[in-house]
Design a protein around this motif. Sequence first.
Motif, PDB file in Angstrom:
ATOM      1  N   LEU A  26      -0.470   2.318  -1.102  1.00 24.18           N
ATOM      2  CA  LEU A  26      -1.868   2.023  -0.778  1.00 24.18           C
ATOM      3  C   LEU A  26      -2.640   1.569  -2.008  1.00 24.18           C
ATOM      4  O   LEU A  26      -3.449   0.638  -1.931  1.00 24.18           O
ATOM      5  N   LEU A  27      -2.399   2.192  -3.145  1.00 24.07           N
ATOM      6  CA  LEU A  27      -3.078   1.783  -4.370  1.00 24.07           C
ATOM      7  C   LEU A  27      -2.634   0.377  -4.789  1.00 24.07           C
ATOM      8  O   LEU A  27      -3.464  -0.454  -5.165  1.00 24.07           O
ATOM      9  N   ILE A  28      -1.350   0.101  -4.702  1.00 21.57           N
ATOM     10  CA  ILE A  28      -0.845  -1.237  -5.043  1.00 21.57           C
ATOM     11  C   ILE A  28      -1.490  -2.289  -4.147  1.00 21.57           C
ATOM     12  O   ILE A  28      -1.985  -3.320  -4.616  1.00 21.57           O
ATOM     13  N   LEU A  29      -1.490  -2.048  -2.841  1.00 24.13           N
ATOM     14  CA  LEU A  29      -2.043  -3.021  -1.892  1.00 24.13           C
ATOM     15  C   LEU A  29      -3.553  -3.182  -2.068  1.00 24.13           C
ATOM     16  O   LEU A  29      -4.087  -4.283  -1.915  1.00 24.13           O
ATOM     17  N   VAL A  47       3.719 -12.040  -4.242  1.00 23.51           N
ATOM     18  CA  VAL A  47       5.068 -11.467  -4.389  1.00 23.51           C
ATOM     19  C   VAL A  47       4.988  -9.938  -4.448  1.00 23.51           C
ATOM     20  O   VAL A  47       5.774  -9.242  -3.798  1.00 23.51           O
ATOM     21  N   VAL A  48       4.041  -9.416  -5.200  1.00 25.61           N
ATOM     22  CA  VAL A  48       3.877  -7.961  -5.293  1.00 25.61           C
ATOM     23  C   VAL A  48       3.480  -7.396  -3.925  1.00 25.61           C
ATOM     24  O   VAL A  48       4.017  -6.378  -3.489  1.00 25.61           O
ATOM     25  N   THR A  49       2.573  -8.075  -3.241  1.00 26.67           N
ATOM     26  CA  THR A  49       2.158  -7.623  -1.911  1.00 26.67           C
ATOM     27  C   THR A  49       3.330  -7.639  -0.941  1.00 26.67           C
ATOM     28  O   THR A  49       3.573  -6.663  -0.220  1.00 26.67           O
ATOM     29  N   GLY A  50       4.065  -8.745  -0.920  1.00 24.72           N
ATOM     30  CA  GLY A  50       5.205  -8.866  -0.004  1.00 24.72           C
ATOM     31  C   GLY A  50       6.300  -7.859  -0.299  1.00 24.72           C
ATOM     32  O   GLY A  50       6.832  -7.212   0.624  1.00 24.72           O
TER      33      GLY A  50
END
Length: 178
Positions: A26-29, A47-50
């Motif tokens: 959740l923090l990353i997104l 790319v990070v999201t995917g």
Amino acid sequence: MFGSFPSEVEPDGAVFGPHHFYLGVLLILMVCWILYADSDSDSGPWVVTGATLLSVFAFALTWPYYPIVGALGVLVLLGVATAVSVVRPFWWRTTLLARSALLLGLLVAWDDALSHALGWQTPLDLLWAEHLHPYVSDPYLPEAVRRPSGLPTDFELPFDLETLVAEQVGRALAVVPL
């Protein structure tokens, strides 16, 4: 040290239970969403999201049915998200706060993924096992907190502070996903 892979056939026996993997994701997104919304260019944190979203798919929907594929998928996809966040120039142009929040999210997700996949005792699991879980299972209130300082000795609180804290804090910590 190294047993079977993955260490757990299903993380904690319930992939949809409270795992700190989901907090890291959740923090990353959230960081990716904020940076994409603020970005003027077409390049974004895709790319990070995917990779992060696919790691959730591997953790929650693949691991219980195909443990090796799911665990390996989580580790590889988190590795891709981590590597891209380090080497891609998009992330170099972001603020220190955004990079720090992304790193924190990755570390939290890695902590849970490594714990379940390899059976390693990780820092957040250690914090939960040694400090938070004992309190949740048997809450107590230190003597210094039982009676707030500054109150007259003959003043009676309208509630039992010890019971209130023991019940409410214990319940709150019981749902903390660690």
